[in-house]
Design a protein around this motif. Structure first.
Motif, PDB file in Angstrom:
ATOM      1  N   LYS A 217     -14.738  25.744 -44.321  1.00 38.88           N
ATOM      2  CA  LYS A 217     -15.049  24.479 -45.018  1.00 38.88           C
ATOM      3  C   LYS A 217     -15.820  24.686 -46.318  1.00 38.88           C
ATOM      4  O   LYS A 217     -15.682  23.915 -47.263  1.00 38.88           O
ATOM      5  N   LYS A 218     -16.623  25.748 -46.376  1.00 39.90           N
ATOM      6  CA  LYS A 218     -17.392  25.994 -47.609  1.00 39.90           C
ATOM      7  C   LYS A 218     -16.505  26.372 -48.788  1.00 39.90           C
ATOM      8  O   LYS A 218     -16.927  26.319 -49.942  1.00 39.90           O
ATOM      9  N   ARG A 219     -15.255  26.746 -48.510  1.00 41.03           N
ATOM     10  CA  ARG A 219     -14.325  27.096 -49.586  1.00 41.03           C
ATOM     11  C   ARG A 219     -13.776  25.853 -50.293  1.00 41.03           C
ATOM     12  O   ARG A 219     -13.196  25.963 -51.365  1.00 41.03           O
ATOM     13  N   TYR A 220     -13.904  24.688 -49.630  1.00 39.93           N
ATOM     14  CA  TYR A 220     -13.316  23.464 -50.181  1.00 39.93           C
ATOM     15  C   TYR A 220     -14.258  22.813 -51.186  1.00 39.93           C
ATOM     16  O   TYR A 220     -15.427  22.551 -50.881  1.00 39.93           O
ATOM     17  N   THR A 221     -13.741  22.535 -52.353  1.00 41.51           N
ATOM     18  CA  THR A 221     -14.548  21.852 -53.367  1.00 41.51           C
ATOM     19  C   THR A 221     -14.745  20.380 -53.016  1.00 41.51           C
ATOM     20  O   THR A 221     -15.731  19.779 -53.388  1.00 41.51           O
ATOM     21  N   ASN A 222     -13.784  19.794 -52.277  1.00 43.75           N
ATOM     22  CA  ASN A 222     -13.892  18.409 -51.833  1.00 43.75           C
ATOM     23  C   ASN A 222     -13.845  18.392 -50.306  1.00 43.75           C
ATOM     24  O   ASN A 222     -12.790  18.615 -49.710  1.00 43.75           O
ATOM     25  N   GLN A 223     -14.976  18.130 -49.685  1.00 40.66           N
ATOM     26  CA  GLN A 223     -15.067  18.171 -48.218  1.00 40.66           C
ATOM     27  C   GLN A 223     -14.183  17.123 -47.537  1.00 40.66           C
ATOM     28  O   GLN A 223     -13.780  17.297 -46.389  1.00 40.66           O
ATOM     29  N   GLU A 224     -13.868  16.051 -48.253  1.00 41.16           N
ATOM     30  CA  GLU A 224     -12.987  15.022 -47.671  1.00 41.16           C
ATOM     31  C   GLU A 224     -11.582  15.554 -47.437  1.00 41.16           C
ATOM     32  O   GLU A 224     -10.816  14.983 -46.672  1.00 41.16           O
ATOM     33  N   HIS A 225     -11.239  16.657 -48.081  1.00 38.47           N
ATOM     34  CA  HIS A 225      -9.900  17.238 -47.941  1.00 38.47           C
ATOM     35  C   HIS A 225      -9.795  18.196 -46.749  1.00 38.47           C
ATOM     36  O   HIS A 225      -8.703  18.719 -46.490  1.00 38.47           O
ATOM     37  N   PHE A 226     -10.895  18.407 -46.051  1.00 40.73           N
ATOM     38  CA  PHE A 226     -10.899  19.367 -44.937  1.00 40.73           C
ATOM     39  C   PHE A 226     -11.729  18.760 -43.814  1.00 40.73           C
ATOM     40  O   PHE A 226     -12.960  18.771 -43.862  1.00 40.73           O
ATOM     41  N   GLN A 227     -11.050  18.203 -42.818  1.00 44.63           N
ATOM     42  CA  GLN A 227     -11.743  17.439 -41.781  1.00 44.63           C
ATOM     43  C   GLN A 227     -11.351  17.923 -40.386  1.00 44.63           C
ATOM     44  O   GLN A 227     -10.203  18.314 -40.149  1.00 44.63           O
ATOM     45  N   PHE A 228     -12.311  17.857 -39.470  1.00 39.57           N
ATOM     46  CA  PHE A 228     -12.072  18.228 -38.082  1.00 39.57           C
ATOM     47  C   PHE A 228     -12.576  17.094 -37.186  1.00 39.57           C
ATOM     48  O   PHE A 228     -13.756  16.777 -37.197  1.00 39.57           O
ATOM     49  N   TYR A 229     -11.667  16.488 -36.426  1.00 37.14           N
ATOM     50  CA  TYR A 229     -12.029  15.444 -35.472  1.00 37.14           C
ATOM     51  C   TYR A 229     -11.992  16.045 -34.073  1.00 37.14           C
ATOM     52  O   TYR A 229     -10.940  16.497 -33.613  1.00 37.14           O
ATOM     53  N   ARG A 230     -13.144  16.072 -33.425  1.00 38.66           N
ATOM     54  CA  ARG A 230     -13.256  16.663 -32.099  1.00 38.66           C
ATOM     55  C   ARG A 230     -13.471  15.563 -31.074  1.00 38.66           C
ATOM     56  O   ARG A 230     -14.210  14.606 -31.321  1.00 38.66           O
ATOM     57  N   ASP A 231     -12.810  15.693 -29.925  1.00 35.59           N
ATOM     58  CA  ASP A 231     -12.946  14.705 -28.860  1.00 35.59           C
ATOM     59  C   ASP A 231     -13.573  15.391 -27.651  1.00 35.59           C
ATOM     60  O   ASP A 231     -12.954  16.248 -27.021  1.00 35.59           O
ATOM     61  N   PRO A 232     -14.815  15.032 -27.290  1.00 31.57           N
ATOM     62  CA  PRO A 232     -15.523  15.715 -26.209  1.00 31.57           C
ATOM     63  C   PRO A 232     -14.860  15.542 -24.842  1.00 31.57           C
ATOM     64  O   PRO A 232     -15.066  16.359 -23.949  1.00 31.57           O
ATOM     65  N   GLN A 233     -14.078  14.476 -24.677  1.00 35.54           N
ATOM     66  CA  GLN A 233     -13.481  14.193 -23.368  1.00 35.54           C
ATOM     67  C   GLN A 233     -12.030  14.638 -23.237  1.00 35.54           C
ATOM     68  O   GLN A 233     -11.507  14.751 -22.128  1.00 35.54           O
ATOM     69  N   ALA A 234     -11.359  14.887 -24.347  1.00 35.29           N
ATOM     70  CA  ALA A 234      -9.909  15.133 -24.312  1.00 35.29           C
ATOM     71  C   ALA A 234      -9.581  16.560 -23.887  1.00 35.29           C
ATOM     72  O   ALA A 234     -10.315  17.503 -24.193  1.00 35.29           O
ATOM     73  N   ASP A 235      -8.458  16.685 -23.171  1.00 36.64           N
ATOM     74  CA  ASP A 235      -7.938  18.016 -22.869  1.00 36.64           C
ATOM     75  C   ASP A 235      -6.735  18.280 -23.780  1.00 36.64           C
ATOM     76  O   ASP A 235      -6.837  18.103 -24.985  1.00 36.64           O
ATOM     77  N   HIS A 236      -5.574  18.659 -23.220  1.00 35.83           N
ATOM     78  CA  HIS A 236      -4.426  18.999 -24.075  1.00 35.83           C
ATOM     79  C   HIS A 236      -3.501  17.797 -24.210  1.00 35.83           C
ATOM     80  O   HIS A 236      -2.335  17.829 -23.839  1.00 35.83           O
TER      81      HIS A 236
END
Length: 263
Positions: A217-236
C-alpha cells in the motif's frame, strides 16, 4: 432491460451481459472469472449489478469447467488448478483482442475481477497485461509460489499421492514465479485494485492476501486506489457487501473516468 448473449471466442464459451439499449455501443467492460468447480453462469448476479451501472460484462468458462467440462473427476480438476490458472491468464488476451476487434470497448476501458480461483487468475493477469485498468480480487491470493507450496503440503498431510514427480512440481513452481504478483508488485503501477476477503477463509488464507496489501500500500500515491475490505465473520463465500462493493468499485474506477455517474 438487459440482454445475455452466448457465443465462443476461439474455444472459450462466453456469456455477454449489458443494457439492451446499448447492445451495439462500445462500453466500459468487466471480465468476471469464476472459481474452481464453478462455471460462468454462477456469477450472473455480479453481471446484473455491473450491467445495471452501464457496464458490458464478459463471463467465460475456464478450462475443464462449465461447457468445457470433460470426464475428469473433482480431484483430477483440483490437481489441474495451476494449469487452469495459467491457461486462463493466457486466454484473457484472446478475449481482449476479440472485444477490441468487435469495437465493444469504450476508450479501451476494461477491468477484471473474479472469485477464489478467478481472483487468483485476476491477480496474476495484472503482472502480464497493462491494458487492465482496474481489478477486484474476491478471496484471491497474489502469492502464487507461497500458495502452491501450502497446497502441496496440505495434500501430503492428507496422505494423498500427488500425480507429479518432484521435478515436475519444481518446474511448475518456476513457471508460477512469472505470474506471482507478490514477487513483482511494481507491475501494479498504481492501478486501482480492491480486495475483499473473509478472515475465516479455510481455502484461500486471508493472511497471505492481507500481508501483501500491507506491504504494497505504501507504493500507491493515491490510497483510494488500493483498498482491502476484510470480513471478520466470513469464510470462503463473498458477502452481499462484497458483491455490491465490487460493482461500486468499477463504477468509481472504470466508468467515472468516462462519463458522469447516473447513480
Amino acid at each position: 432491460m438487459y440482454y445475455i448473449d452466448h457465443y465462443t471466442v476461439k474455444d472459450i464459451p462466453i456469456l455477454e451481459v449489458a443494457p439492451i439499449n446499448q447492445k451495439s455501443d462500445p462500453l466500459p467492460t468487466v471480465i468476471f472469472i469464476h472459481g474452481i468447480h464453478s462455471a460462468k453462469e454462477h456469477n450472473l448476479h455480479y453481471a446484473y449489478y455491473l450491467a445495471e451501472k452501464g457496464f458490458r460484462v464478459i463471463l467465460q468458462d475456464c478450462l475443464y469447467h462449465g461447457e468445457r467440462a470433460n470426464k475428469q473427476s473433482f480431484q483430477e480438476i483440483t490437481f489441474q488448478f495451476w494449469n487452469i490458472v495459467i491457461h486462463s491468464i493466457e486466454e484473457l488476451k484472446d478475449i481482449y483482442q476479440y472485444l477490441n476487434g468487435e469495437n465493444k470497448l469504450k476508450n479501451n476501458s476494461i477491468g477484471v475481477a473474479g472469485t477464489s480461483m478467478g481472483a487468483i487468475i485476476t491477480l496474476g493477469a495484472l503482472t502480464k497485461y497493462d491494458w487492465i485498468q482496474t481489478a477486484v480480487s474476491l478471496m484471491g491470493n497474489p502469492a502464487y509460489v507461497e500458495f502452491a507450496a501450502m497446497q502441496i503440503e496440505n495434500i501430503r498431510k492428507m496422505g494423498i499421492q500427488l500425480p507429479l514427480s518432484d521435478e515436475l512440481i519444481n518446474a511448475q513452481i518456476e513457471i508460477l514465479k512469472e505470474y506471482d504478483l507478490s514477487q513483482q508488485p511494481d507491475t501494479l503501477n498504481n492501478r486501482p485494485l480492491m480486495f475483499w476477503h473473509g478472515e475465516k477463509d479455510p481455502i484461500v488464507p486471508f493472511e497471505s492476501a492481507y500481508s501483501f496489501f500491507e506491504q504494497v500500500k505504501k507504493r500507491y500515491t493515491n490510497q483510494e486506489h488500493f483498498q482491502f475490505y476484510r470480513d471478520p465473520q466470513a469464510d470462503h463465500k463473498v458477502s452481499r457487501f462484497g458483491v455490491l462493493k465490487t460493482a461500486e468499485w468499477f463504477e468509481q474506477h472504470l466508468k467515472s473516468k468516462l462519463v458522469p455517474s447516473s447513480h
